[in-house]
Scaffold this motif. Structure first.
Motif, mmCIF file in Angstrom:
data_model
loop_
_atom_site.group_PDB
_atom_site.id
_atom_site.type_symbol
_atom_site.label_atom_id
_atom_site.label_comp_id
_atom_site.label_asym_id
_atom_site.label_seq_id
_atom_site.Cartn_x
_atom_site.Cartn_y
_atom_site.Cartn_z
ATOM 1 N N THR A 343 56.613 39.565 -11.850
ATOM 2 C CA THR A 343 56.893 40.554 -12.890
ATOM 3 C C THR A 343 56.881 39.849 -14.234
ATOM 4 O O THR A 343 57.420 38.736 -14.370
ATOM 5 N N PRO A 344 56.268 40.412 -15.265
ATOM 6 C CA PRO A 344 56.108 39.688 -16.527
ATOM 7 C C PRO A 344 57.432 39.502 -17.265
ATOM 8 O O PRO A 344 58.196 40.445 -17.429
ATOM 9 N N VAL A 345 57.693 38.281 -17.674
ATOM 10 C CA VAL A 345 58.819 37.957 -18.569
ATOM 11 C C VAL A 345 58.252 37.452 -19.888
ATOM 12 O O VAL A 345 58.494 38.029 -20.942
ATOM 13 N N TRP A 355 51.714 44.751 -15.526
ATOM 14 C CA TRP A 355 51.450 44.550 -14.107
ATOM 15 C C TRP A 355 52.679 44.004 -13.391
ATOM 16 O O TRP A 355 53.356 43.103 -13.898
ATOM 17 N N ARG A 356 52.911 44.525 -12.207
ATOM 18 C CA ARG A 356 53.903 43.971 -11.289
ATOM 19 C C ARG A 356 53.262 43.915 -9.913
ATOM 20 O O ARG A 356 52.671 44.901 -9.472
ATOM 21 N N TRP A 380 51.493 47.453 -9.188
ATOM 22 C CA TRP A 380 51.935 48.629 -9.933
ATOM 23 C C TRP A 380 51.626 48.380 -11.402
ATOM 24 O O TRP A 380 52.025 47.358 -11.978
ATOM 25 N N ASP A 381 50.910 49.303 -12.044
ATOM 26 C CA ASP A 381 50.500 49.157 -13.444
ATOM 27 C C ASP A 381 51.101 50.303 -14.247
ATOM 28 O O ASP A 381 50.797 51.480 -14.011
ATOM 29 N N SER A 382 51.958 49.956 -15.219
ATOM 30 C CA SER A 382 52.629 50.970 -16.031
ATOM 31 C C SER A 382 51.808 51.402 -17.235
ATOM 32 O O SER A 382 52.251 52.267 -17.999
ATOM 33 N N ARG A 386 45.158 52.748 -18.312
ATOM 34 C CA ARG A 386 44.418 52.031 -17.267
ATOM 35 C C ARG A 386 44.899 52.442 -15.882
ATOM 36 O O ARG A 386 44.098 52.813 -15.027
ATOM 37 N N GLY A 387 46.206 52.327 -15.656
ATOM 38 C CA GLY A 387 46.756 52.726 -14.367
ATOM 39 C C GLY A 387 46.111 52.017 -13.197
ATOM 40 O O GLY A 387 45.667 52.659 -12.246
ATOM 41 N N ARG A 388 46.062 50.691 -13.259
ATOM 42 C CA ARG A 388 45.393 49.935 -12.203
ATOM 43 C C ARG A 388 46.368 49.702 -11.037
ATOM 44 O O ARG A 388 46.893 48.616 -10.827
ATOM 45 N N ASN A 389 46.611 50.731 -10.273
ATOM 46 C CA ASN A 389 47.505 50.677 -9.125
ATOM 47 C C ASN A 389 46.657 50.459 -7.875
ATOM 48 O O ASN A 389 46.149 51.413 -7.281
ATOM 49 N N VAL A 390 46.501 49.186 -7.514
ATOM 50 C CA VAL A 390 45.535 48.838 -6.480
ATOM 51 C C VAL A 390 46.206 48.026 -5.377
ATOM 52 O O VAL A 390 47.312 47.496 -5.533
#
Length: 595
Positions: A343-345, A355-356, A380-382, A386-390
């Protein structure tokens, strides 16, 4: 002396001055992988001066209690001691049992020259006290324990194991079957693949280590716009300074930090160059900051927490510095189970901010030459646009046996991207042969990689976004598997590659690589490549994208601690392009100066 002679003399003086300064950081070969806190089993011989010299070192999975194996050199019944490997050890009936059992624990029953294995109560306790004595058939003198300080001096490298100094030489063989697995799982000091492994570090006390490097890089691009007759030249300098530090903590834990100051400066831009503008300003990056524990409360469970480098061998799925936590379970070793969440910090790239990722993986390490893996990656892309939920499902098998190296990997893509269903696949397979017994150790490799175009009800394959698609084959330097100049993502593309290479010992290598590019399905787009072409440069009719040729020259220790790489990439466009184009050329010069 002529002016030219004086100038060359000054250059040599500066070079040898740098060599003298950097020489202490260049360890013996065995010392490159040995740091405090590792469990080791060391086979020994006595050198002419009576010192213990290591012949073979096996790195164990975890820190290990101290035990000595060898012949009894002396017996002191009055004080209840025996001497093994030059150390007097107290043999007390209250804390010691003898295997096989003897009717009485009388030291007089032990004979000089009789082989024993003695396990100690505490390596740091004085006097040294045995907790177990086992009679042993005559074999090899051996120490098992946990490494302490590694000292490199003018007389060689000395490894401390439980207070016993052991000499290392260039003939010492290090077996990393268990250690290699743990190094891959939990990170290693100065992990880098620019030109082989980084060679050394400076030690402060018993548990602190520091190292660093200066990396001036120059890149020249010519014809990257693929326009015939254009004045299209662009060059950029990319200097950086990298610093690393590591603290070895109790129970094998490590705290590791790696920071970098880097810049990109435009050196030249011709009238027709279309390359993006560069910042022309320094940038400070915290590339890694993590805590790793190879075991939890003595259980076969490990964890790494913080910003860390995440990569696979061919960097098809991962080669990035990500914030997260990685959990490992290895009670079924050599099978290792992993659950990781990223998860991005403080992400290093803007696109990672939304992105997570959850990674579930099972890896098999039968030895240091072979490994296999199966994985599932969920994103999971917030980002609302883009919504790259792959989801990625895949596996890999890689290994080496004598002169042969093989690899095979594949991935399935599912989920949605920009609201479109993802149903795609990709694979990459190849083999390499190397004649180690011949002069210059010539090698060849053949590979074929393919990423699907649009499938029924889905879109073309996309790689993870964390990929880099680079590694070494037989040479010293890593290079882009799919071409230095074109450098494409494996999407709607088939790349056939053949290479030849030579290697002069451990210091110089040269690779020549050829690529053939073909589309899987006709299209007018060519996405995610290194060239600066228009949005729709293809005709949409032909599958012939073109050809590429690369050359990679690497020299390790040009002077001690100074390493050099030159990469040449050429791309020749094929019939799939709308316009006839001049070749695209890439020149990349990399220098690394370790300190």
């Amino acid at each position: 002396m002529t002016a030219g002679g004086r100038g060359w003399g000054a250059v040599r003086a500066v070079g040898w001055g740098l060599a003298a300064l950097l020489a202490p950081t260049v360890p013996h070969l065995a010392g490159q992988v040995l740091i405090p806190g590792q469990g080791v089993s060391i086979d020994l011989v006595e050198d002419g001066a009576g010192a213990l010299l290591a012949t073979d070192i096996e790195i164990l999975a975890l820190p290990h209690g101290l035990s000595l194996r060898g012949p009894i050199e002396a017996v002191d019944p009055a004080d209840g001691r025996v001497r093994v490997l030059g150390r007097w050890i107290l043999v007390s009936p209250e804390v010691t049992r003898v295997v096989p059992e003897r009717t009485a624990l009388a030291l007089s029953a032990f004979e000089i020259g009789e082989w024993v294995e003695i396990r100690l109560v505490d390596a740091g306790a004085q006097p040294w006290t045995a907790r177990r004595v086992e009679l042993y058939a005559k074999r090899t003198r051996t120490i098992e324990g946990t490494t302490g300080r590694v000292v490199r001096g003018p007389d060689g490298t000395i490894l401390d194991v439980g207070g016993i100094p052991v000499k290392l030489s260039r003939a010492t063989d290090v077996d990393e079957e268990a250690g290699g697995m743990f190094a891959e799982l939990f990170g290693e000091m100065k992990a880098d693949d620019m030109i082989g492994d980084d060679p050394g570090y400076r030690q402060v006390g018993h548990h602190l280590f520091f190292s660093g490097s200066v990396r001036p890089i120059a890149r020249v691009e010519r014809g990257f716009g693929l326009a015939a007759g254009a004045d299209d030249i662009f060059s950029v300098g990319e200097p950086s300074i990298r610093l690393e530090g590591m603290a070895v903590l109790p129970e094998g834990m490590r705290l590791f930090a790696q920071g970098q100051i880097r810049s990109r400066y435009e050196l030249y831009r011709s009238s027709d160059a279309h390359a993006d503008d560069v910042a022309n300003a320094p940038e400070l990056q915290m590339r890694q900051l993590f805590l790793s524990a190879p075991s939890l409360a003595g259980a076969p469970l490990g964890v790494t927490v913080g910003k860390q480098r995440v990569r696979d061998t061919r960097e098809f799925l991962f080669d990035e510095y990500l914030d997260g936590i990685r959990l490992y379970a290895y009670p079924l070793q050599p099978l290792v189970l992993e659950a990781s969440f990223f998860t991005p910090v403080l992400p290093l790239r803007e696109r990672y901010e939304t992105w997570r990722d959850l990674l579930l993986q099972a890896r098999w390490f039968p030895n240091d030459d072979w490994r296999a893996a199966v994985y599932a990656l969920r994103r999971w892309d917030s980002d609302p646009e883009r919504g790259r939920n792959v989801r990625y499902y895949g596996g890999s098998l890689e290994g080496e046996h004598d002169a042969l190296r093989v690899w095979a990997l594949g991935a399935l893509l599912r989920g949605s991207d920009k609201g479109r269903e993802q149903r795609a696949w990709a694979w990459d397979t190849g083999l390499a042969l190397r004649a180690r017994h011949l002069a210059l150790q010539p090698g060849i490799s053949l590979s074929l990689a393919r990423g699907s175009g649009e499938t029924a009800g889905g879109t073309e394959f996309r790689q993870s976004g964390y990929h880099d698609n680079s590694s070494r084959v037989w040479g010293l330097a890593s290079f882009n598997h799919y071409g230095e100049a074109l450098d494409p993502e494996l999407t709607n593309l088939e790349v056939a590659t053949a290479s030849v290479g030579i290697r002069h010992g451990s210091r110089t290598s040269l690779d020549l690589v050829a690529h053939r590019y073909r589309l899987v399905q006709p299209t007018d787009e060519l996405d995610t490549i290194g060239l600066d072409v228009a949005d729709e440069p293809l005709t949409g009719e032909s599958l012939d994208v073109g050809h590429g040729v690369d050359g990679i020259l690497a020299v390790r220790d040009l002077l001690p601690g100074i390493h050099f790489t030159y990469k040449l990439g050429v791309f020749l466009s094929g019939h799939a392009f709308v316009d006839t184009a001049d070749p695209a050329w890439l020149h990349k010069l990399e220098l690394r100066i370790d300190f």
